[in-house]
Scaffold this active site. Structure first.
Site, mmCIF file in Angstrom:
data_model
loop_
_atom_site.group_PDB
_atom_site.id
_atom_site.type_symbol
_atom_site.label_atom_id
_atom_site.label_comp_id
_atom_site.label_asym_id
_atom_site.label_seq_id
_atom_site.Cartn_x
_atom_site.Cartn_y
_atom_site.Cartn_z
ATOM 1 N N PRO A 164 -5.283 -8.602 9.193
ATOM 2 C CA PRO A 164 -6.165 -9.038 8.096
ATOM 3 C C PRO A 164 -5.465 -10.018 7.140
ATOM 4 O O PRO A 164 -6.134 -10.770 6.447
ATOM 5 C CB PRO A 164 -6.521 -7.721 7.387
ATOM 6 C CG PRO A 164 -6.365 -6.680 8.450
ATOM 7 C CD PRO A 164 -5.204 -7.144 9.300
ATOM 8 N N LEU A 215 -6.161 -1.647 -1.098
ATOM 9 C CA LEU A 215 -5.923 -1.606 0.341
ATOM 10 C C LEU A 215 -6.511 -2.852 0.991
ATOM 11 O O LEU A 215 -7.647 -2.843 1.464
ATOM 12 C CB LEU A 215 -6.585 -0.337 0.889
ATOM 13 C CG LEU A 215 -5.859 0.353 2.034
ATOM 14 C CD1 LEU A 215 -6.488 1.710 2.286
ATOM 15 C CD2 LEU A 215 -5.825 -0.468 3.282
ATOM 16 N N ALA A 216 -5.754 -3.921 0.991
ATOM 17 C CA ALA A 216 -6.288 -5.210 1.429
ATOM 18 C C ALA A 216 -5.128 -6.141 1.760
ATOM 19 O O ALA A 216 -4.470 -6.662 0.868
ATOM 20 C CB ALA A 216 -7.145 -5.816 0.314
ATOM 21 N N GLU A 217 -4.884 -6.338 3.046
ATOM 22 C CA GLU A 217 -3.706 -7.123 3.446
ATOM 23 C C GLU A 217 -3.838 -8.600 3.071
ATOM 24 O O GLU A 217 -2.871 -9.226 2.657
ATOM 25 C CB GLU A 217 -3.451 -6.978 4.955
ATOM 26 C CG GLU A 217 -2.920 -5.613 5.372
ATOM 27 C CD GLU A 217 -3.971 -4.519 5.337
ATOM 28 O OE1 GLU A 217 -5.184 -4.836 5.289
ATOM 29 O OE2 GLU A 217 -3.590 -3.329 5.336
ATOM 30 N N HIS A 260 0.416 1.055 15.771
ATOM 31 C CA HIS A 260 1.576 1.482 14.993
ATOM 32 C C HIS A 260 2.893 1.183 15.727
ATOM 33 O O HIS A 260 3.928 1.710 15.348
ATOM 34 C CB HIS A 260 1.513 2.985 14.706
ATOM 35 C CG HIS A 260 0.434 3.374 13.739
ATOM 36 N ND1 HIS A 260 -0.895 3.363 14.068
ATOM 37 C CD2 HIS A 260 0.495 3.771 12.439
ATOM 38 C CE1 HIS A 260 -1.607 3.763 13.023
ATOM 39 N NE2 HIS A 260 -0.785 4.011 12.028
ATOM 40 N N PHE A 292 2.091 -1.333 8.558
ATOM 41 C CA PHE A 292 2.465 -1.267 9.974
ATOM 42 C C PHE A 292 2.193 -2.610 10.636
ATOM 43 O O PHE A 292 1.241 -3.304 10.261
ATOM 44 C CB PHE A 292 1.637 -0.208 10.723
ATOM 45 C CG PHE A 292 2.003 1.202 10.398
ATOM 46 C CD1 PHE A 292 3.074 1.826 11.027
ATOM 47 C CD2 PHE A 292 1.282 1.910 9.453
ATOM 48 C CE1 PHE A 292 3.413 3.134 10.716
ATOM 49 C CE2 PHE A 292 1.616 3.218 9.142
ATOM 50 C CZ PHE A 292 2.681 3.826 9.770
ATOM 51 N N ASP A 293 2.983 -2.899 11.679
ATOM 52 C CA ASP A 293 2.836 -4.126 12.466
ATOM 53 C C ASP A 293 1.388 -4.468 12.822
ATOM 54 O O ASP A 293 0.933 -5.574 12.619
ATOM 55 C CB ASP A 293 3.662 -4.005 13.767
ATOM 56 C CG ASP A 293 3.661 -2.604 14.334
ATOM 57 O OD1 ASP A 293 2.558 -2.044 14.542
ATOM 58 O OD2 ASP A 293 4.760 -2.050 14.551
ATOM 59 N N GLY A 294 0.656 -3.480 13.345
ATOM 60 C CA GLY A 294 -0.696 -3.750 13.843
ATOM 61 C C GLY A 294 -1.701 -4.024 12.742
ATOM 62 O O GLY A 294 -2.846 -4.398 13.016
ATOM 63 N N PHE A 295 -1.287 -3.857 11.491
ATOM 64 C CA PHE A 295 -2.215 -4.056 10.375
ATOM 65 C C PHE A 295 -1.914 -5.314 9.576
ATOM 66 O O PHE A 295 -2.429 -5.505 8.479
ATOM 67 C CB PHE A 295 -2.224 -2.819 9.462
ATOM 68 C CG PHE A 295 -2.556 -1.562 10.209
ATOM 69 C CD1 PHE A 295 -3.623 -1.520 11.098
ATOM 70 C CD2 PHE A 295 -1.785 -0.415 10.065
ATOM 71 C CE1 PHE A 295 -3.917 -0.378 11.818
ATOM 72 C CE2 PHE A 295 -2.076 0.738 10.779
ATOM 73 C CZ PHE A 295 -3.149 0.763 11.659
ATOM 74 N N GLU A 342 0.846 -1.196 0.000
ATOM 75 C CA GLU A 342 0.000 0.000 0.000
ATOM 76 C C GLU A 342 0.880 1.244 0.000
ATOM 77 O O GLU A 342 1.759 1.373 0.854
ATOM 78 C CB GLU A 342 -0.898 -0.018 1.250
ATOM 79 C CG GLU A 342 -1.872 -1.195 1.243
ATOM 80 C CD GLU A 342 -2.429 -1.547 2.622
ATOM 81 O OE1 GLU A 342 -2.188 -0.800 3.586
ATOM 82 O OE2 GLU A 342 -3.088 -2.602 2.721
#
Ligand SMILES: Cc1ncc(C[n+]2csc(CCOP(=O)(O)OP(=O)(O)O)c2C)c(N)n1
Lengths: 324, 396
Positions: A89, A58-60, A129, A83-86, A29
């Protein structure tokens, strides 16, 4: 030898990879025109084009899942998770699919996907984050996980990950993106799946990785002022873990401290402590001590300095170890 | 052909408050689509006409029509044998597909050898049309393998048990095909991604369609809407036919009678050609019905009425094609009798091969966790070897 930051070293490593292997491509992204939110991929789209440096939807899960498909077709996707926290998904695709395809196919298929994840705290950011989810991935067989702590490793480990036929997650210490150091572009770094002794010592072994290496080295320097000799190991690879290097060091020093930002409970420190107590029980003069995060969601930025392992917490642990 | 677009003029004509307008549009869209379920072979065995799709069906030779029937009949016979094997304790579980033969054979036969197919866990008839030995499908269910065949041999991927995960792999694979084509490395294969109506609710299906549309990947999404996701009816997954969703992503959606092998074949050929030509993805929703249980572990009588099953039995895909074959003189009694014998032979071969499957050694499970040497694997395997060697010595 040239001096550069970790961010620039990764960028240069990716640049070299894209130049040398037409089957490689970057996916993520905002990695194209913007160059990534940390500018790690800056300039690469301009040079290699939008087909090699792909701004994805935008789609992990989509990023990882399509990367798996591309790998099945013979491509070498290098995915960036913002980012780590994302990463969550995409967790399903990483743990149930990417990690297992080689085994499920009885070795007939390989999926050499590389996933880059900026991780760790200390940047004063808001929630999701600043996390360190590495243990959640290390627990899954089939994945390899590495984390560089300096520009030379960052430059080479990025390229070495792409060479590896297994899926590799690179946790990039985002707080250290601007850390400068020398990079030898001629002399490859050591095998990325090994640990490195960065500083020799006699009284205790201090193990750290990624963002905590500068803290560990500073703690060892401070301990030296007090006449204590601390050996510092950069773990580098979180899966596999180079237990041989750790064991050898502990046989010499008799004490082991493990520092990581991730919560102590269920973290990699516990795994290392257990293995080392099996391997070097009679060499240990004290229990293995862990210095890590607390069992809580990563706290708000205004108190994160209290949460993160720092020199004082490492020295306190060293005192405890030496008191046995 | 695209059933998903509500004509703009009609939408614009709708008046009233916004909520009513949305509801009216909703219903109008559903009606449009339901009027347009593609059917080329009716339940009574008669042919139906459609200017776009009939040519695909009319081009089929007698031999091909017989082949379709043979595929469906053998797959059904195989499925029944697998169910029997499960009942006799030879398989841990079985996932029957009886009732869905037309959807599977029609789409499988429309694909070319160079196309790559990503199945779910129920695509046994598709696998057979791709040349996978049916016994190999049973290793997973007997517990001797997580896969069982080399996916590259027939371009038929391994079964995937995590719902919808494979739809993304299919799109990524199709993106790879696109790159290979651009580099002049390949002809024009297409990719076929199977999933179910329940799976259509999973986020991965959405993400795969977004990626496919954004990159115009040569992929055909093939949804077998068999009305039930285990015990949950389709109405819980979607208020509108799934084919309509394609319009939201910006590619064609086709709604076909999934028990009509001719319609499925025609729609799949059209869609695969569309994808191969570089025109982007297509979604096919094949309306069909799972006549049996979801797996051998569940009991459909707990969640649906037998009258519903009876209704769908009247639309049996095999009976329908048999009527056509006989009426148009493509096949006679001898053909059906021979096929019955061939089916029994297949079943007994499958039974013999399954019973002969050798349990693997746990040691083999260490072999392919990683492609490259890994110290933990070596350490744990060495431990196991030593541990087991200890038993041998003690026993001696
Ligand atoms: C991610 C995930 N959630 C739940 C399940 C358990 N499960 C297996 S099949 C199934 C229903 C699937 O229905 P559908 O997609 O319509 O396919 P069908 O089985 O009817 O062919 C469920 C809930 C699963 N395999 N994967």
């Amino acid at each position: 030898m040239t001096t550069m930051t970790i961010a620039k070293a990764i960028n240069a490593g990716l640049h070299r990879t894209l130049s040398e292997d037409p089957k490689t491509l970057l996916m993520g992204e905002d990695i194209g025109s913007l160059g990534g939110v940390y500018r790690v991929t800056e300039g690469l789209k301009a040079e290699f084009g939008a087909d090699r440096v792909v701004d994805t939807p935008l789609a992990e899960s989509g990023i990882i899942g399509t990367a798996i498909g591309l790998a099945l077709r013979g491509y070498r996707p290098i995915c960036e998770i913002q980012f780590d926290g994302f990463v969550f998904p995409g967790f399903n695709q990483i743990t149930t699919q990417l990690a297992k395809i080689h085994a499920r196919a009885a070795g007939q298929l390989t999926t050499g996907v590389v996933i880059r994840i900026p991780y760790g705290g200390g940047i004063g950011s808001i929630e999701h984050h600043s996390e360190s989810p590495e243990a959640l991935f290390a627990h899954t067989a089939g994945l390899r996980i590495i984390t560089p702590s300096n520009p030379h490793d960052a430059y080479w480990m990025t390229q070495q990950a792409v060479q590896c036929p297994d899926p590799v997650i690179i946790f990039e210490p985002k707080k250290r993106y601007w850390l400068k150091g020398e990079v030898d572009t001629e002399q490859p770094a050591a095998d990325p799946f090994t640990a490195q002794v960065l500083r020799e010592g006699q009284d205790a072994t201090l193990l750290a990785y990624g963002p905590l290496l500068p803290v560990a080295l500073a703690a060892a320097n401070a301990a030296e002022q007090d006449g204590r000799s601390v050996e510092v190991i950069d773990l580098r690879s979180l899966s596999p873990i180079d237990f041989d290097t750790i064991t050898e060091s502990v046989r010499k020093t008799g004490r082991l401290l493990i520092a990581h930002e991730a919560p102590t409970f269920g973290g990699l420190g516990g795994e290392i402590a257990a293995r080392i107590s099996e391997r070097a029980f009679y060499s240990l003069h004290s229990p293995v001590i862990r210095i890590g995060g607390f069992h809580m969601p990563y706290p708000v930025a205004k108190v994160e300095e209290q949460y993160l392992p720092d020199i004082d917490r490492i020295l306190e642990a060293l005192d405890r170890a030496l008191a046995y | 052909m695209s059933t998903a677009h509500l004509p703009r003029t009609e939408a614009e004509q709708l008046s009233g408050n916004p909520a009513q307008r949305v509801e009216a549009r909703h219903q109008q869209g559903a009606e449009d689509a339901s009027r347009e379920v593609l059917q080329l072979l009716a339940p009574d065995g008669g042919r139906r006409q459609n200017s776009t799709f009939s040519p695909f069906a009319e081009a089929l030779s007698s031999a091909q029509l017989r082949q379709f029937y043979r595929d469906m009949a053998l797959a059904r016979r195989f499925d029944q044998e697998a169910t029997a094997l499960q009942r006799q304790g030879e398989l841990a579980m079985w996932v029957p597909m009886v009732g869905q033969e037309a959807a599977q054979v029609g789409s499988g036969r429309a694909s070319r050898p160079e196309d790559y197919l990503f199945p779910t866990y129920r695509e046994h008839a598709v696998a057979m049309t791709r040349g996978v030995n049916p016994s190999q499908l049973l290793g997973l269910f007997r517990g001797v393998s997580h896969g069982g065949w080399d996916p590259r041999q027939n371009n038929f991927h391994l079964y995937t048990l995590v719902l919808a995960a494979q739809t993304l792999h299919a799109v990524g694979y199709a993106m790879g095909v696109q790159r290979d084509r651009a580099a002049g490395l390949t002809e024009s294969p297409a990719v076929l991604a199977y999933f179910g109506d329940g799976s259509s609710s999973e986020g991965d299906v959405h993400e795969s369609m977004v990626f496919a549309a954004s990159f115009q990947a040569p992929v055909v999404f093939f949804c077998q809407n068999n009305r039930w996701a285990i015990s949950v009816p389709f109405s819980v997954q979607s208020r509108v036919p799934l084919a309509q969703r394609a319009a939201g992503y910006g590619f064609p959606g086709l709604r076909v009678d999934g028990n009509d092998v001719l319609a499925v074949y025609a729609a799949s050929q059209w869609a695969l050609e569309h994808a191969r030509s570089g025109a982007g993805p297509v979604l096919i929703e094949a309306e069909t019905y799972r006549l049996g249980a979801h797996t051998t572990a569940d009991d459909p009588s707990k969640y649906r009425g037998s009258d519903e099953e009876e209704q769908w039995r009247l639309r049996d895909p095999l009976l329908r094609l048999e009527t056509l074959l006989r009426a148009e003189g493509h096949a006679d009694d001898a053909f059906f009798d021979d096929l019955g014998q061939e089916g029994d032979q297949l079943a007994s071969d499958v039974r013999r091969e399954v019973l002969a499957m050798v349990n693997p050694d746990l040691r083999a499970s260490f072999a392919n966790v990683y492609a490259q040497q890994h110290p933990l694997i070596a350490e744990e395997l060495a431990w196991l070897e030593e541990y087991e060697a200890g038993f041998v010595t003690e026993g001696e």
